[in-house]
Design an enzyme around this catalytic site. Structure first.
Site, PDB file in Angstrom:
ATOM      1  N   HIS A 157     -14.808   7.494 -19.583  1.00  0.00           N
ATOM      2  CA  HIS A 157     -13.966   7.008 -20.697  1.00  0.00           C
ATOM      3  C   HIS A 157     -12.671   7.817 -20.795  1.00  0.00           C
ATOM      4  O   HIS A 157     -12.067   7.894 -21.864  1.00  0.00           O
ATOM      5  CB  HIS A 157     -14.708   7.070 -22.037  1.00  0.00           C
ATOM      6  N   SER A 278      15.760  11.356 -12.960  1.00  0.00           N
ATOM      7  CA  SER A 278      16.332  10.487 -13.986  1.00  0.00           C
ATOM      8  C   SER A 278      17.834  10.694 -14.020  1.00  0.00           C
ATOM      9  O   SER A 278      18.319  11.816 -13.838  1.00  0.00           O
ATOM     10  CB  SER A 278      15.735  10.835 -15.351  1.00  0.00           C
ATOM     11  N   LYS A 284      13.672  15.628 -15.336  1.00  0.00           N
ATOM     12  CA  LYS A 284      12.636  14.687 -14.927  1.00  0.00           C
ATOM     13  C   LYS A 284      12.352  14.666 -13.437  1.00  0.00           C
ATOM     14  O   LYS A 284      13.234  14.778 -12.611  1.00  0.00           O
ATOM     15  CB  LYS A 284      13.057  13.265 -15.342  1.00  0.00           C
ATOM     16  N   GLU A 291       3.740   4.686  -9.229  1.00  0.00           N
ATOM     17  CA  GLU A 291       3.916   3.558 -10.146  1.00  0.00           C
ATOM     18  C   GLU A 291       4.160   2.260  -9.389  1.00  0.00           C
ATOM     19  O   GLU A 291       3.660   1.197  -9.755  1.00  0.00           O
ATOM     20  CB  GLU A 291       5.107   3.827 -11.073  1.00  0.00           C
ATOM     21  N   TYR A 318      -6.445 -30.858   8.875  1.00  0.00           N
ATOM     22  CA  TYR A 318      -5.181 -30.236   8.468  1.00  0.00           C
ATOM     23  C   TYR A 318      -4.478 -31.061   7.387  1.00  0.00           C
ATOM     24  O   TYR A 318      -4.442 -32.290   7.445  1.00  0.00           O
ATOM     25  CB  TYR A 318      -4.246 -30.108   9.680  1.00  0.00           C
TER      26      TYR A 318
HETATM   27  N1  ARG Z   1       4.730 -25.759  10.007  1.00  0.00           N
HETATM   28  C1  ARG Z   1       3.391 -26.235   9.987  1.00  0.00           C
HETATM   29  C2  ARG Z   1       2.501 -25.246   9.222  1.00  0.00           C
HETATM   30  O1  ARG Z   1       2.936 -24.178   9.013  1.00  0.00           O
HETATM   31  C3  ARG Z   1       2.873 -26.401  11.365  1.00  0.00           C
HETATM   32  C4  ARG Z   1       1.812 -27.446  11.523  1.00  0.00           C
HETATM   33  C5  ARG Z   1       2.374 -28.793  11.265  1.00  0.00           C
HETATM   34  N2  ARG Z   1       1.446 -29.825  11.583  1.00  0.00           N
HETATM   35  C6  ARG Z   1       1.655 -31.049  11.219  1.00  0.00           C
HETATM   36  N3  ARG Z   1       0.753 -31.927  11.512  1.00  0.00           N
HETATM   37  N4  ARG Z   1       2.712 -31.399  10.515  1.00  0.00           N
HETATM   38  O2  ARG Z   1       1.403 -25.521   8.819  1.00  0.00           O
END
Ligand code: ARG
Length: 459
Positions: A157, A278, A284, A291, A318
């Site tokens: 504490h 400072s 200082k 920090e 993706y």
């Molecule tokens: N610049 C894109 C990224 O960073 C690369 C991959 C793009 N792929 C696509 N199918 N548009 O993710």
């Protein structure tokens, strides 16, 4: 005009705003070296498997090296219209070697390309974090060894609790940064599978050799599922979460250094090299590095939350959302490495103040637990009763405005008649720490054993 790489079905080019939101070249140029390494591995594999000719592969190899040196020397002109590092490199390769450049993207997609590039980059950061952590741990070991038997107050504490040794306190941070080290190593071992060859998401009909590219790029094996390979960002998240925990440790230590270097504590003097002055108050000397470590850590936590949030609702495989992974990781990595280096420097330079530490160690009735333990051990008192008797002695000392060892034997005996002068042996802070010999305890011999163990671990 439509995009040269993918504009076949487009009649018009993108709106300027579309280009602004879509382009990643402003930040993913940091992946240039990784992108070119990936392309070189891919080109060599395409030739080895007979998918392209040896002469095309040789042209690609030389061309890619030319592009890399242009980038390294700052002679490369990055184009926003070409969106990202992958298309910037490929477009320039076309200018340098002509027609063979068009065969480089055979059996590959930007989806597996970016996953590979980014993994290679993150892997380097895990290695850099490992190096930084080892250096910091070594600096802590030096401090721990020098003051293995120096006493200081231990706190709970932030109130004085029991005396501990300076070495013990330093070694507590060695344990924390040691766990960070093992997290970084775990993450590296788990992430080291190569996405290249997953292509867009489904793999490819070309007879590619994924073992070959994986090996060329230093991966342990190719990633086993192409859908997963292009949509996995666990490696970045593991880096960010390990970085966050490490950052939290750095911040706790930074906080202690800020407190310890204050005029009220004077436990440590930070070096001029890691302090600032400072502009108005001539006296200082401020602990700015500590920090800033404490403050910058927020960016690392933020990156972790941001990328978790980007990923959490994405269907396979993706999605362009994943382009938002990079800036977070770049910023977190830069700040983690800086914070590790700054902390290492501060620790190496700092001068713990033995007298101030020892002077504070006995304040606040820090040996009250030793007194209670003595009543148990010598007088056979139950611990609960000993706790109560000791509490009465503390109240007496507090009323008198003195520390426990300054109570006379007569005053002690007013509280409990059987107390003898042998009690004074346990009221000293050195005896207190020396007595705490349980495994992992604060006794200098225990601290030295842990220092020896860590030196062995680090080799
Ligand atoms: N610049 C894109 C990224 O960073 C690369 C991959 C793009 N792929 C696509 N199918 N548009 O993710």
């Amino acid at each position: 005009t439509s995009n040269a790489m993918w504009g076949g079905r487009f009649a018009a080019g993108p709106d300027a705003i579309m280009e602004a939101i879509n382009a990643s070249i402003g930040f993913d140029k940091r992946l240039a070296a990784q992108d070119i390494a990936g392309s070189r591995a891919h080109a060599a594999m395409l030739a080895a498997t007979g998918i392209i000719s040896d002469s095309d592969a040789e042209a690609m190899r030389e061309g890619l090296l030319t592009v890399l040196s242009e980038i390294d020397e700052g002679r490369f002109e990055f184009s926003t219209a070409l969106e990202d590092i992958h298309m910037n490199v490929e477009a320039r390769l076309k200018e340098v070697i002509g027609e063979p450049a068009g065969r480089l993207h055979t059996g590959r997609s930007r989806n597996d390309q970016v996953a590979t590039d980014f993994k290679l980059w993150v892997r380097d950061q895990l290695d850099a974090a490992e190096t930084g952590l080892v250096a910091l741990i070594e600096a802590l070991l030096v401090q721990a060894e020098a003051g293995a038997d120096w006493v200081m107050p231990g706190f709970t504490h932030l109130q004085t609790a029991q005396p501990v040794t300076w070495g013990h306190h330093m070694m507590a941070y060695v344990e924390m940064f040691g766990r960070d080290l093992s997290r970084v190593r775990d993450a590296r071992a788990r992430m080291n599978e190569c996405p290249l060859g997953a292509a867009a998401l489904a793999g490819t009909s070309f007879p590619i050799d994924r073992e070959m590219t994986a090996q060329a790029l230093g991966f342990d094996r190719p990633a086993a599922n192409s859908l997963d390979a292009v949509s996995d960002r666990d490696f970045a998240l593991e880096f960010l979460s390990a970085a966050s925990i490490c950052a939290m440790h750095l911040s706790r230590f930074a906080e202690e250094l800020v407190i310890w270097s204050s005029a009220q504590f004077r436990f440590v003097v930070l070096s001029d090299r890691f302090s600032t002055g400072s502009s108005i108050m001539p006296q200082k000397k401020n602990p700015d590095a500590a920090e800033l470590i404490r403050a910058k850590i927020g960016r690392i936590f933020g990156a972790n939350v941001a990328l978790m949030t980007v990923m959490k609702g994405l269907p396979l495989a993706y999605s362009k959302d994943m382009q938002e992974d990079k800036e977070q990781v770049f910023d977190a990595a830069d700040n983690l490495m800086l914070a590790l280096a700054a902390m290492e420097g501060m620790v190496r330079d700092m001068a713990p103040q033995r007298e101030a530490l020892e002077g504070a160690a006995g304040a606040g009735f820090s040996t009250a637990t030793d007194l209670a333990d003595w009543l148990v051990r010598v007088l056979g008192m139950p611990f609960r009763e000993a706790h109560h008797v000791t509490g009465a002695l503390v109240a007496k000392a507090e009323a008198k405005g003195c520390d426990l060892p300054e109570l006379s034997l007569a005053e002690m005996q007013e509280v409990h008649g059987e107390i003898t002068k042998a009690v004074y042996d346990v009221l000293g802070v050195h005896n207190s720490v020396a007595s705490r010999v349980s495994y992992g305890g604060t006794a200098p011999e225990q601290v030295r054993a842990q220092i020896a163990r860590w030196k062995e671990v680090l080799g």
